[in-house]
Design an enzyme around this catalytic site. Structure first.
Site, mmCIF file in Angstrom:
data_model
loop_
_atom_site.group_PDB
_atom_site.id
_atom_site.type_symbol
_atom_site.label_atom_id
_atom_site.label_comp_id
_atom_site.label_asym_id
_atom_site.label_seq_id
_atom_site.Cartn_x
_atom_site.Cartn_y
_atom_site.Cartn_z
ATOM 1 N N LYS A 220 0.836 -1.205 0.000
ATOM 2 C CA LYS A 220 0.000 0.000 0.000
ATOM 3 C C LYS A 220 0.866 1.249 0.000
ATOM 4 C CE LYS A 220 -1.891 2.628 3.408
ATOM 5 N NZ LYS A 220 -2.638 2.952 4.643
ATOM 6 N N GLU B 85 -3.546 4.175 -3.413
ATOM 7 C CA GLU B 85 -4.439 4.934 -2.529
ATOM 8 C C GLU B 85 -4.233 6.438 -2.662
ATOM 9 O OE1 GLU B 85 -4.033 4.209 1.714
ATOM 10 O OE2 GLU B 85 -5.809 5.395 2.169
ATOM 11 N N LYS C 16 -7.662 2.083 -3.854
ATOM 12 C CA LYS C 16 -8.212 2.408 -2.527
ATOM 13 C C LYS C 16 -8.549 3.883 -2.495
ATOM 14 C CE LYS C 16 -7.188 2.186 2.427
ATOM 15 N NZ LYS C 16 -6.681 1.318 3.487
ATOM 16 N N GLY D 256 -11.510 6.906 6.326
ATOM 17 C CA GLY D 256 -11.184 8.332 6.314
ATOM 18 C C GLY D 256 -11.772 9.221 7.399
ATOM 19 N N GLY E 186 -9.401 1.186 8.274
ATOM 20 C CA GLY E 186 -8.550 1.208 9.445
ATOM 21 C C GLY E 186 -9.424 1.540 10.645
HETATM 22 P P1 13P Z 1 -8.934 4.650 7.550
HETATM 23 O O1 13P Z 1 -9.989 3.622 7.120
HETATM 24 O O2 13P Z 1 -8.869 4.843 9.037
HETATM 25 O O3 13P Z 1 -9.042 5.903 6.759
HETATM 26 O O4 13P Z 1 -7.520 4.004 7.220
HETATM 27 C C1 13P Z 1 -7.350 3.329 6.047
HETATM 28 C C2 13P Z 1 -5.970 3.515 5.566
HETATM 29 O O5 13P Z 1 -5.265 2.559 5.317
HETATM 30 C C3 13P Z 1 -5.486 4.889 5.333
HETATM 31 O O6 13P Z 1 -4.286 4.859 4.667
#
Ligand code: 13P
Length: 341
Positions: free
Chosen positions: A137, A178, A220, A263, A292
């Protein structure tokens, strides 16, 4: 490069009913999360916490297709000496690794950043592959504000994302691409839509220029949402309709899957949005989660750093994973939240 194998991994990452656990918080970010629950961010506590997640049988076997790890975690062992990465493999999920090294201020562009970490990336990818990582990632960050984002910030970040993606594929690792447009700020959903469209178009242009195989990657993105401080918050239906419209306009059907970041959305919002999108009818790509915070906020709170709370933490994680697994198939409804609670 074996594209058939890259495509197989990318497709497995977005398998129906499953999604990705983003457990790749950097040391700085995990400290913030631990501060919020009153836990000291030591190497041991970080290990115990992540071991708790990866040993959550139900969540890991049934709803998690892959886990994004931070560098520290990929080399760490569980309390009994088993490498943490082995726990993930044993559950049937695919291990992945965050390889960007965060953001730096972008010269001449006040308030904007560029993601760094390309130097020596080829060597690092080789080591991660040997350790078992099959995807990676890289997160680019685009902020919305008065006069920003600049085309400069969009271009340099898209360029770096494509450089990273090409290096990953050469190392037989599936890149998660991402480009995150932040939801901080008071902009409305249409401004988010417009900026995200520019960012995605530029990103796919760079991916093509740098000969990245779209069949061997996962996107992503953020959803099209209202800024957190916007007085007018878009409904679930509007977020779903606009996000799907935006993605259909920008993301080629050759991409096997799209896995959203949460996010800063609340746990239930992130689930409701994903569910509503998957109810809109057939889509050209798999559409799932790579959350996350929206997967981990509940287990962090339930655990709070205490060994006697491990089972409660695992229950909280399994619940969120199950809800998002349902949402990835358009089969979630709010009553399932209450049933479990
Ligand atoms: P969040 O879902 O908390 O935004 O984190 C995902 C993530 O990998 C951000 O880089």
């Amino acid at each position: 490069m074996n594209l058939t194998e890259l495509n197989r991994v990318a497709t497995a990452m977005v398998a129906p009913g499953k999604g990705i656990l983003a457990a790749d918080e950097s040391s700085g970010t995990i400290k913030k999360r631990f501060d919020a629950i009153g836990v000291e961010s030591t190497e041991g506590n970080r290990r115990d916490y992540r071991e708790m997640l990866f040993r959550s049988e139900e969540a890991m076997r049934q709803h998690i297709s892959g886990v994004i790890l931070y560098d520290e975690t990929i080399w760490q062992n569980a309390k009994d000496g088993t490498p943490l990465i082995k726990l993930i493999e044993q559950s049937g999920a695919i291990p992945g690794i965050k390889v960007d090294e965060g953001t730096q201020a972008l010269p001449m562009c006040p308030g904007e950043t560029v993601t760094v970490g390309l130097d020596k990336l080829a060597e690092r990818l080789k080591k991660y592959y040997e350790r078992g990582a099959r995807f990676a990632k890289w997160r680019a960050v685009i902020d919305i504000g008065s006069g920003i984002p600049s085309m400069t910030a969009i271009s340099v970040n898209a360029h770096a994302l494509a450089r990273y993606a090409a290096l990953c594929q050469a190392a037989q690792i599936v890149p998660i691409v991402e480009p995150e447009v932040l939801m901080d700020g008071d902009h409305d959903i249409d401004r988010c839509y417009e900026v995200t469209q520019r960012v995605l178009n530029k990103t796919f242009q760079e991916l093509r220029v740098q000969r990245v195989a779209l069949e061997g990657m996962v996107l992503k993105p953020n959803m099209a949402v209202s800024g957190k401080k916007c007085a007018k918050q878009a409904s679930v239906a509007e977020v779903a309709e606009k996000t799907v419209r935006l993605l259909k306009a920008c993301v080629p059907a050759a991409v096997p899957g799209i896995a959203f970041l949460s996010g800063g959305q609340s746990d239930e919002e992130a689930t409701a949005h994903l569910d509503a999108m998957n109810r809109l009818g057939r889509l050209p790509w798999g559409l799932t989660f790579s959350y996350g915070r929206a997967l981990q906020a509940a287990p962090q709170k339930a655990w709070s750093g205490k060994a006697e709370n491990v089972a409660a933490g695992q229950r909280a994680f399994s619940h969120r994973a199950r809800m998002n697994g349902l949402a990835s198939q358009g089969k979630w409804d709010p009553s399932q939240e209450k049933k479990a609670a």
